[in-house]
Design a protein around this motif. Structure first.
Motif, PDB file in Angstrom:
ATOM      1  N   UNK A 160      -0.521   9.183   8.803  1.00 40.92           N
ATOM      2  CA  UNK A 160       0.501   9.683   7.560  1.00 40.92           C
ATOM      3  C   UNK A 160       1.980   9.480   7.896  1.00 40.92           C
ATOM      4  N   UNK A 161       2.934   8.924   7.410  1.00 40.63           N
ATOM      5  CA  UNK A 161       4.074   8.825   7.553  1.00 40.63           C
ATOM      6  C   UNK A 161       4.721  10.315   7.466  1.00 40.63           C
ATOM      7  N   UNK A 162       6.069  10.492   7.481  1.00 39.36           N
ATOM      8  CA  UNK A 162       6.750  11.807   7.148  1.00 39.36           C
ATOM      9  C   UNK A 162       6.743  12.090   5.611  1.00 39.36           C
ATOM     10  N   UNK A 163       6.665  13.235   5.187  1.00 35.32           N
ATOM     11  CA  UNK A 163       6.493  13.437   3.633  1.00 35.32           C
ATOM     12  C   UNK A 163       7.545  12.931   3.168  1.00 35.32           C
ATOM     13  N   UNK A 164       7.316  12.094   1.980  1.00 32.86           N
ATOM     14  CA  UNK A 164       8.498  11.678   1.247  1.00 32.86           C
ATOM     15  C   UNK A 164       8.647  12.812  -0.038  1.00 32.86           C
ATOM     16  N   UNK A 165       7.969  13.664  -0.095  1.00 34.96           N
ATOM     17  CA  UNK A 165       7.997  14.794  -0.994  1.00 34.96           C
ATOM     18  C   UNK A 165       7.065  15.990  -0.988  1.00 34.96           C
TER      19      UNK A 165
ATOM     20  N   UNK B 224       0.424  23.725  -2.082  1.00 30.36           N
ATOM     21  CA  UNK B 224       1.252  22.664  -2.017  1.00 30.36           C
ATOM     22  C   UNK B 224       0.577  21.395  -1.708  1.00 30.36           C
ATOM     23  N   UNK B 225       1.157  20.190  -2.159  1.00 28.55           N
ATOM     24  CA  UNK B 225       0.547  18.763  -1.776  1.00 28.55           C
ATOM     25  C   UNK B 225       1.843  17.946  -1.261  1.00 28.55           C
ATOM     26  N   UNK B 226       1.540  16.999  -0.284  1.00 31.21           N
ATOM     27  CA  UNK B 226       2.791  16.163   0.102  1.00 31.21           C
ATOM     28  C   UNK B 226       2.261  14.789  -0.313  1.00 31.21           C
ATOM     29  N   UNK B 227       3.385  14.011  -0.384  1.00 31.04           N
ATOM     30  CA  UNK B 227       3.357  12.460  -0.542  1.00 31.04           C
ATOM     31  C   UNK B 227       3.996  11.772   0.532  1.00 31.04           C
ATOM     32  N   UNK B 228       3.216  10.691   1.086  1.00 32.29           N
ATOM     33  CA  UNK B 228       3.845  10.132   2.338  1.00 32.29           C
ATOM     34  C   UNK B 228       3.131   8.497   2.141  1.00 32.29           C
ATOM     35  N   UNK B 229       3.790   7.794   2.795  1.00 35.46           N
ATOM     36  CA  UNK B 229       3.580   6.340   3.116  1.00 35.46           C
ATOM     37  C   UNK B 229       2.831   6.200   4.557  1.00 35.46           C
TER      38      UNK B 229
ATOM     39  N   UNK C  86       0.773  -1.216  -0.160  1.00 32.81           N
ATOM     40  CA  UNK C  86       0.112   0.017   0.036  1.00 32.81           C
ATOM     41  C   UNK C  86       0.932   1.142  -0.101  1.00 32.81           C
ATOM     42  N   UNK C  87       0.700   2.192  -0.844  1.00 30.91           N
ATOM     43  CA  UNK C  87       1.210   3.352  -0.914  1.00 30.91           C
ATOM     44  C   UNK C  87       2.256   3.320  -2.262  1.00 30.91           C
ATOM     45  N   UNK C  88       3.000   4.720  -2.384  1.00 35.05           N
ATOM     46  CA  UNK C  88       2.587   5.718  -1.491  1.00 35.05           C
ATOM     47  C   UNK C  88       1.350   6.642  -1.912  1.00 35.05           C
ATOM     48  N   UNK C  89       1.178   7.476  -0.847  1.00 42.88           N
ATOM     49  CA  UNK C  89      -0.309   8.146  -0.917  1.00 42.88           C
ATOM     50  C   UNK C  89      -0.150   9.627  -0.833  1.00 42.88           C
ATOM     51  N   UNK C  90      -0.896  10.427  -1.790  1.00 45.42           N
ATOM     52  CA  UNK C  90      -1.015  11.907  -1.638  1.00 45.42           C
ATOM     53  C   UNK C  90      -1.937  12.292  -0.348  1.00 45.42           C
ATOM     54  N   UNK C  91      -1.330  13.278   0.007  1.00 44.14           N
ATOM     55  CA  UNK C  91      -2.476  13.944   1.125  1.00 44.14           C
ATOM     56  C   UNK C  91      -2.607  15.465   0.816  1.00 44.14           C
TER      57      UNK C  91
ATOM     58  N   UNK D 293      -2.136  17.019   9.816  1.00 38.67           N
ATOM     59  CA  UNK D 293      -1.600  17.619  10.517  1.00 38.67           C
ATOM     60  C   UNK D 293      -0.269  17.749  10.693  1.00 38.67           C
ATOM     61  N   UNK D 294       0.435  16.556  10.379  1.00 38.74           N
ATOM     62  CA  UNK D 294       1.861  16.342  10.378  1.00 38.74           C
ATOM     63  C   UNK D 294       2.637  16.611   9.218  1.00 38.74           C
ATOM     64  N   UNK D 295       2.050  17.096   8.093  1.00 36.70           N
ATOM     65  CA  UNK D 295       2.816  17.327   7.057  1.00 36.70           C
ATOM     66  C   UNK D 295       3.346  18.640   6.746  1.00 36.70           C
ATOM     67  N   UNK D 296       3.139  19.639   7.712  1.00 34.35           N
ATOM     68  CA  UNK D 296       3.582  21.075   7.276  1.00 34.35           C
ATOM     69  C   UNK D 296       4.149  21.561   8.675  1.00 34.35           C
ATOM     70  N   UNK D 297       5.321  22.091   8.640  1.00 32.73           N
ATOM     71  CA  UNK D 297       6.168  22.787   9.772  1.00 32.73           C
ATOM     72  C   UNK D 297       6.299  24.214   9.765  1.00 32.73           C
ATOM     73  N   UNK D 298       5.118  24.965  10.399  1.00 28.33           N
ATOM     74  CA  UNK D 298       5.216  26.411  10.412  1.00 28.33           C
ATOM     75  C   UNK D 298       4.629  26.741  11.427  1.00 28.33           C
ATOM     76  N   UNK D 299       4.663  28.092  11.770  1.00 30.03           N
ATOM     77  CA  UNK D 299       3.930  28.508  13.121  1.00 30.03           C
ATOM     78  C   UNK D 299       2.555  28.633  13.041  1.00 30.03           C
TER      79      UNK D 299
END
Length: 446
Positions: free
Chosen positions: A421-426, A398-403, A306-311, A315-321
């Motif tokens: 969702x895991x850590x962003x692959x891209x 932006x969009x992210x891809x994660x396993x 299963x994967x990879x998946x787009x999201x 909540x855990x895909x973007x690191x900003x204030x």
């Protein structure tokens, strides 16, 4: 494009009872202090969580702009939020995931509540109906979302200079995840499955276009009814065709049955697509636990196929204030972390407030004018994370891809599913995620 006709005349021409005053005319102009927004979301029934998270994201966006706590309710009724010098009245109606109900509710909001603007819905079919029967006829601005069919902002019949969408769509899923699969994995041939309605067809059609354009062979495609469960034969068809990968364009009503059959079978291909909401992740997580055994480990998930998946957002895909503040306030108010739809609806609210402030008006037409081409300052994907495209009023982001990953102890109390969702692959930048103005599938020109 939508026709430009008199609101009152069009309402009469289409058999809708006349309005006492044009919707939006009661909105305060420059120097005024109030705006009314009619909110259309499903907050009951099997898919009530879709509407709840859409509301919670919208409430959170208003709260962030107003430096206050978000409204904690997710029921019908009227609520007020103050942001800057403006008080926003939110009149919430339950669409029950029905196009007929959404149309009736939208008509009532325009006719009897004199709302300045509409926001909703979670159903693409309902959003299209509201555009066709209320927005076009009454000339009231509509912020669509989280309805995800790409056609809302690319088809001539629903595209309009009054229709905006901050929420991500199925074309963005495909243009990010499909391109990643084509360029970053060994998958060279794909079989496509989707639900036989607007969402599923949009998923399949957009993946077909993106994968084909990036050199991946499409071996076949099949649409099935929602809730379809006879998957063994169809999955074997993909195996017999020699597919390296399979896309499943489904919601919680179908995806678990497909995954169950896939995990219980002996197939050589992988399954990829879009990461789902918590309600789907709960069922898929249970399916994985039954098939792979407990506890789920990263090794088991990595070997599951299963994967990879787009999201679109988690909540855990973007690191900003802004996202950190959003996650904290949302979790405190609702007991869960922000989910798939919430960044888009947060941004919808943030954009409306920004439009009011920039235009100095709460009139629907003035707010719509300010939204066109706007880069939204405050978003969970970061400062200036969304921009409304001038050719179709769809916001690119932006969009992210994660396993998949086992749900960590950190989030187990606020994400009630065995997988997350895991850590962003891209991360695919916002300039690459939406349908270009000159693409074959873009039939909108404002």
């Amino acid at each position: 494009m939508a026709r430009k006709l008199s609101r009152r005349g069009m309402l009469r021409a289409t058999g809708v009872a006349g309005v006492a005053g044009l919707a939006g005319c009661t909105g305060a102009l420059s120097g005024g202090s109030g705006m009314s927004i009619g909110v259309l979301q499903p907050v009951s029934g099997d898919l009530g969580y879709y509407g709840q998270q859409a509301l919670w994201g919208f409430f959170s966006g208003l709260a962030y702009k107003g430096d206050t706590d978000p409204i904690e309710e997710s029921t019908t009724g009227s609520y007020t939020v103050t942001a800057g010098d403006t008080e926003y009245e939110l009149i919430v109606r339950d669409t029950q995931f029905s196009a007929d109900t959404a149309q009736s509710a939208a008509t009532d909001l325009v006719e009897n509540e004199d709302v300045d603007m509409l926001f909703g819905t979670a159903s693409s079919g309902a959003a299209g109906r509201v555009i066709d029967t209320v927005v076009d006829t009454a000339e009231v601005p509509f912020m669509a979302g989280p309805a995800a069919s790409a056609g809302i902002t690319s088809n001539e019949g629903t595209c309009s200079d009054l229709v905006f969408r901050a929420s991500e769509n199925t074309a963005m899923d495909a243009r990010s995840g499909g391109k990643y699969v084509a360029t970053e994995t060994d998958i060279s041939s794909v079989y496509l499955f989707g639900a036989d309605y607007s969402f599923g067809r949009a998923v399949v059609n957009n993946y077909e276009q993106v994968l084909s354009n990036n050199g991946v062979e499409i071996l076949g495609k099949r649409f099935v009814p929602q809730g379809y469960s006879e998957w063994d034969g169809l999955l074997q068809n993909a195996e017999d065709a020699g597919a390296d990968g399979v896309v499943g364009g489904f919601t919680v009503s179908t995806l678990p049955q497909m995954f169950t059959s896939y995990l219980q079978g002996d197939y050589s291909y992988s399954v990829f697509g879009g990461l789902a909401t918590q309600v789907t992740s709960q069922v898929v997580g249970q399916t994985l636990q039954q098939a792979l055994g407990e506890p789920l480990t990263q090794e088991k998930l990595d070997n599951s196929g299963l994967g990879p998946f787009t999201t679109r957002y988690h909540w855990n895909q973007y690191d900003n204030e802004i996202n950190s503040s959003f996650v904290d306030s949302y979790t405190s108010a609702y007991g869960v972390v922000p989910d798939l739809f919430t960044s888009g609806t947060f941004t919808a609210a943030s954009a409306i407030v920004q439009a009011v402030e920039e235009s100095g008006s709460t009139s629907g037409s003035d707010v719509a004018g300010a939204l066109r081409g706007m880069t939204v300052t405050d978003t969970p994907k970061g400062e200036n994370g969304y921009t409304f495209q001038e050719y179709n009023n769809q916001a690119r982001s932006a969009m992210t891809v994660a396993n998949l990953a086992p749900t960590s102890d950190e989030w187990s109390d606020s994400w009630d599913a065995a997988i997350q969702p895991g850590e962003p692959l891209a991360t695919i930048g916002k300039g690459e995620t939406t349908i270009p103005a000159d693409a074959p599938g873009m039939n909108c020109s404002l």
